[in-house]
Write a protein that holds these residues in place. Structure first.
Motif, PDB file in Angstrom:
ATOM      1  N   SER A   5       2.560   1.750  -3.280  1.00  0.00           N
ATOM      2  CA  SER A   5       1.675   2.096  -4.565  1.00  0.00           C
ATOM      3  C   SER A   5       1.289   3.658  -4.113  1.00  0.00           C
ATOM      4  O   SER A   5       1.234   4.397  -5.153  1.00  0.00           O
ATOM      5  CB  SER A   5       0.273   1.399  -4.211  1.00  0.00           C
ATOM      6  OG  SER A   5      -0.795   1.930  -5.330  1.00  0.00           O
ATOM      7  N   SER A   6       1.180   4.308  -2.917  1.00  0.00           N
ATOM      8  CA  SER A   6       0.780   5.583  -2.678  1.00  0.00           C
ATOM      9  C   SER A   6       2.050   6.488  -3.139  1.00  0.00           C
ATOM     10  O   SER A   6       1.770   7.646  -3.409  1.00  0.00           O
ATOM     11  CB  SER A   6       0.698   5.981  -1.173  1.00  0.00           C
ATOM     12  OG  SER A   6       1.778   5.557  -0.441  1.00  0.00           O
ATOM     13  N   GLY A  50       0.790  -1.265   0.113  1.00  0.00           N
ATOM     14  CA  GLY A  50      -0.075   0.076  -0.026  1.00  0.00           C
ATOM     15  C   GLY A  50       0.805   1.414   0.074  1.00  0.00           C
ATOM     16  O   GLY A  50       0.215   2.251  -0.695  1.00  0.00           O
ATOM     17  N   TYR A  51       2.046   1.340   0.752  1.00  0.00           N
ATOM     18  CA  TYR A  51       3.040   2.339   0.856  1.00  0.00           C
ATOM     19  C   TYR A  51       3.435   2.552  -0.557  1.00  0.00           C
ATOM     20  O   TYR A  51       3.425   3.796  -1.045  1.00  0.00           O
ATOM     21  CB  TYR A  51       3.853   2.241   1.931  1.00  0.00           C
ATOM     22  CG  TYR A  51       5.089   3.477   1.800  1.00  0.00           C
ATOM     23  CD1 TYR A  51       4.511   4.405   2.281  1.00  0.00           C
ATOM     24  CD2 TYR A  51       6.208   3.213   1.397  1.00  0.00           C
ATOM     25  CE1 TYR A  51       5.294   5.626   1.900  1.00  0.00           C
ATOM     26  CE2 TYR A  51       6.950   4.160   0.767  1.00  0.00           C
ATOM     27  CZ  TYR A  51       6.811   5.570   1.418  1.00  0.00           C
ATOM     28  OH  TYR A  51       7.646   6.442   1.213  1.00  0.00           O
ATOM     29  N   ALA A 110      -4.385   1.644  -9.519  1.00  0.00           N
ATOM     30  CA  ALA A 110      -3.509   2.767  -9.488  1.00  0.00           C
ATOM     31  C   ALA A 110      -2.297   2.753 -10.475  1.00  0.00           C
ATOM     32  O   ALA A 110      -1.911   3.775 -10.845  1.00  0.00           O
ATOM     33  CB  ALA A 110      -2.986   3.080  -8.227  1.00  0.00           C
TER      34      ALA A 110
END
Length: 376
Positions: A227-228, A224-225, A265
């Motif tokens: 991707s962000s 998740g990080y 994303a």
């Protein structure tokens, strides 16, 4: 400046070292005790400062015991032709140790340990120097050719400070400001992580290669990080590990929905839809979680797909909250306000007990739908 006392003390220490004699841990004299301060930056980086802290003891500091500019100290390599800056402390070098590459006042400086020197001025900015020489006594052996970085910094007036101190006076997510404070002057120096994303990615990689890597939850969080911050390739790799890694991976709503979001994303909409079609059928896919996925599809402009998901959610969870609300949103998104109104009224009838938020919002949405207005 009179360096005789310190000079002979230095010679005594050198003699003891030369003779191979062990030094006694005698009580400090109270003059310039060694000090140490450390500050973490951005959760992964740090800067550690070690220095000797002299006292003012009623003396004039700048322009007095600390002369302005660069000076011939009369010993070592410090001569008229090779003048030295101030050691920014007392006794041995003041040192800065950076765990990661940083920016000092916007200028790049690689990770490492540096000797720290300052050339004060009576007016204007002061020259701050980070030297590759970090294990000398004072600045008697300072050589400009070993400078790693020079920057100009504006000093500020400060309340009187008896002891020379380094203090971190500002702490931001990826930066800090350390101030040299002594007498009535403060010299603030901004330190930033040069590449916070790289530092965090390296830290996560190291941790996932260690004990933290025995948890699918940690792979999911790391994905998740990544991707962000736009590290899509690594994010997909870690998301796959959360699902498939031997002895660790688990296929459930959390891992699969994370991968689906990461694929979306990364611009892989079709692959994301395939993953999410499977994810909504897995353990952990609650009515609320699927509802939020449907809302994300509407926000992404995938209105027909959103309605499909809301219908599945309503059927699978037998009309439980918030599946009627979801159908109202789905039908509204595709312009079928009559059906949307029907399900919005049903949603009002099954608001959970104690929910004092959704009632007024649903009433507003009912009025919008009556007027042919979208509620999303």
């Amino acid at each position: 400046m009179n360096y005789n006392k310190r000079f002979f003390g230095m010679l005594a220490l050198a003699f003891i070292s030369f003779m191979g004699l062990a030094q006694l841990s005698t009580p400090p004299g109270g003059g310039s005790q060694r000090s140490y301060v450390k500050q973490h930056i951005g959760g992964v980086g740090s800067v550690a400062i070690e220095y000797s802290s002299p006292g003012a003891r009623g003396r004039t500091i700048y322009g007095g015991i600390v002369p302005y500019g660069f000076n011939n100290l009369g010993f070592g390599l410090s001569t008229t032709d090779n003048p030295s800056p101030w050691r920014a402390g007392a006794d041995q070098n003041t040192t800065f140790n950076f765990s990661h590459d940083v920016k000092i006042e916007g200028q790049d400086l690689p990770a490492g340990k540096y000797g720290f020197f300052v050339a004060p001025e009576e007016e204007g900015s002061w020259t701050v120097i980070f030297s590759k020489d970090n294990n000398h006594w004072g600045s008697f052996f300072y050589q400009e050719e070993n400078d790693a970085l020079r920057v100009e910094v504006e000093p500020e007036d400060a309340g009187f400070h008896e002891w020379l101190t380094y203090e971190f006076i500002d702490r931001q997510p990826t930066s800090t400001t350390v101030a040299l404070i002594w007498g009535d002057k403060k010299l603030p120096i901004k330190i930033e992580l040069a590449n916070p994303v790289k530092a965090h990615m390296e830290q996560l990689t190291a941790e996932l290669n260690n004990q933290q890597g025995f948890s699918f939850q940690n792979f999911t969080a790391a994905a998740g990080y990544a991707s962000s911050v736009g590290e899509h390739e690594k994010a997909i790799e870690w998301a796959d590990a959360a699902i498939n890694a031997p002895f660790v991976g688990q296929k459930n709503w959390a891992t699969m929905s994370t991968k689906g979001a990461i694929l979306a994303a990364a611009g892989k909409a079709e692959e994301s839809a395939q993953v999410m079609d499977e994810a909504i059928k897995l353990p952990g896919a609650t009515a609320g979680a699927i509802h939020q996925y449907g809302r994300q599809l509407i926000a992404a402009g995938q209105k027909d797909k959103a309605l499909e998901i809301f219908k599945y959610n309503h059927k699978t969870n037998n009309g439980a909250w918030p599946t009627n609300y979801g159908l109202a949103r789905g039908y509204s998104a595709v312009g079928d306000y009559k059906q949307a109104l029907k399900y919005m009224k049903l949603a009002k009838e099954n608001i959970p007990a104690g929910d004092n938020v959704n009632g007024p919002i649903i009433d507003q949405n009912i009025e919008k739908l009556k007027n042919g207005e979208d509620i999303n």
